[in-house]
Design a protein around this motif. Sequence first.
Motif, PDB file in Angstrom:
ATOM      1  N   ALA A 249      26.988   1.331  17.012  1.00 56.63           N
ATOM      2  CA  ALA A 249      27.078   1.559  15.566  1.00 56.63           C
ATOM      3  C   ALA A 249      26.680   0.309  14.793  1.00 56.63           C
ATOM      4  CB  ALA A 249      28.508   1.976  15.202  1.00 56.63           C
ATOM      5  N   MET A 250      27.056  -0.867  15.289  1.00 59.52           N
ATOM      6  CA  MET A 250      26.653  -2.111  14.617  1.00 59.52           C
ATOM      7  C   MET A 250      25.143  -2.249  14.602  1.00 59.52           C
ATOM      8  SD  MET A 250      29.351  -5.175  15.407  1.00 59.52           S
ATOM      9  CE  MET A 250      29.031  -5.268  17.159  1.00 59.52           C
ATOM     10  N   GLU A 251      24.521  -1.917  15.714  1.00 62.71           N
ATOM     11  CA  GLU A 251      23.065  -2.046  15.781  1.00 62.71           C
ATOM     12  C   GLU A 251      22.384  -1.089  14.814  1.00 62.71           C
ATOM     13  OE1 GLU A 251      19.428  -1.594  19.030  1.00 62.71           O
ATOM     14  OE2 GLU A 251      21.515  -1.740  19.726  1.00 62.71           O
ATOM     15  N   VAL A 252      22.905   0.138  14.735  1.00 58.01           N
ATOM     16  CA  VAL A 252      22.338   1.113  13.790  1.00 58.01           C
ATOM     17  C   VAL A 252      22.504   0.639  12.361  1.00 58.01           C
ATOM     18  CG1 VAL A 252      22.611   3.439  12.867  1.00 58.01           C
ATOM     19  CG2 VAL A 252      22.627   3.071  15.332  1.00 58.01           C
ATOM     20  N   ARG A 253      23.694   0.113  12.028  1.00 63.61           N
ATOM     21  CA  ARG A 253      23.954  -0.351  10.663  1.00 63.61           C
ATOM     22  C   ARG A 253      23.048  -1.524  10.299  1.00 63.61           C
ATOM     23  NH1 ARG A 253      25.748   3.977   9.987  1.00 63.61           N
ATOM     24  NH2 ARG A 253      27.967   4.534   9.956  1.00 63.61           N
ATOM     25  N   ALA A 254      22.705  -2.346  11.287  1.00 62.82           N
ATOM     26  CA  ALA A 254      21.848  -3.505  11.013  1.00 62.82           C
ATOM     27  C   ALA A 254      20.401  -3.066  10.724  1.00 62.82           C
ATOM     28  CB  ALA A 254      21.860  -4.446  12.205  1.00 62.82           C
ATOM     29  N   ARG A 255      20.012  -1.917  11.265  1.00 60.19           N
ATOM     30  CA  ARG A 255      18.627  -1.487  11.112  1.00 60.19           C
ATOM     31  C   ARG A 255      18.447  -0.558   9.912  1.00 60.19           C
ATOM     32  NH1 ARG A 255      15.362  -2.202  15.572  1.00 60.19           N
ATOM     33  NH2 ARG A 255      16.386  -3.108  17.396  1.00 60.19           N
ATOM     34  N   VAL A 256      19.496   0.192   9.564  1.00 56.25           N
ATOM     35  CA  VAL A 256      19.374   1.183   8.502  1.00 56.25           C
ATOM     36  C   VAL A 256      20.416   0.912   7.441  1.00 56.25           C
ATOM     37  CG1 VAL A 256      19.412   3.626   7.920  1.00 56.25           C
ATOM     38  CG2 VAL A 256      18.552   2.884  10.157  1.00 56.25           C
TER      39      VAL A 256
END
Length: 257
Positions: A249-256
Amino acid sequence: MSDPYETTEAHLERLLGRALNSFDLPDLLVERLGTALAHSSSLYTTHHSPAAGLWRETHRHTYLLADGGSASLWELAYRLRGDRGTRCEVFASKAELGLAVTALFGEAPAESVLDPSPAGGLDGDREDDLSVLSALFAASTPQERNREYAMEESADHARRVLRRAENLDRPGEAVAALLRSAYGHRITQAFGGRQCLADGRDAGFSLYEHAFVLLDGSELSLWEVEHTATPDGRHMCEVYESEAVARGAMEVRARVR
């Protein structure tokens, strides 16, 4: 377990009698404790490390003295690797207790629960490259975590963590029901305080493990992501049942954004 009908005099005598180091206590303190009118004992922390064969508990014994004051003794009960019996030592202060834990176990005790604060700028690092950011989020070598729990309002702490979660896929009622029996908890920062660029703007990310011990002796963890990767830059909390899902989820939030 303490006998609720035990006199304060008997309680103190039993405590000092089982402590291997009671002779190290200051004479003046022992004299004052001899005037104790009442006492209260509570479990302060507990630590389980089955793989290493280690176990320890700390207890706080507080006494009301005849002069109107009070005094506390800190008891360390432990078993080292290969021990069959429990050893006990007693200390006049929490600082002395901490030194003993360090000497015996090679680590500092977690005597206070980490209070997570909003992410942002703790170390000043910036990671422009999202591939590096993804590697940081994903990097997690499995290690045995210390299981030392604070014994204070753990079920209520679990309720507050779940209540502040804003993600739709947060843990449901089944997990909440289990956590109502939590009697100990520990918060560990698994990742955090890092300022990163997300969609061209600064965003702070932190990941916390909220580990709980339940009445049946089992352990259960909640994984809380705190970040500012929101359209308006506000602070947001999300909670997940596993570390892998939280890091994803952190990775997704960082990209979008």
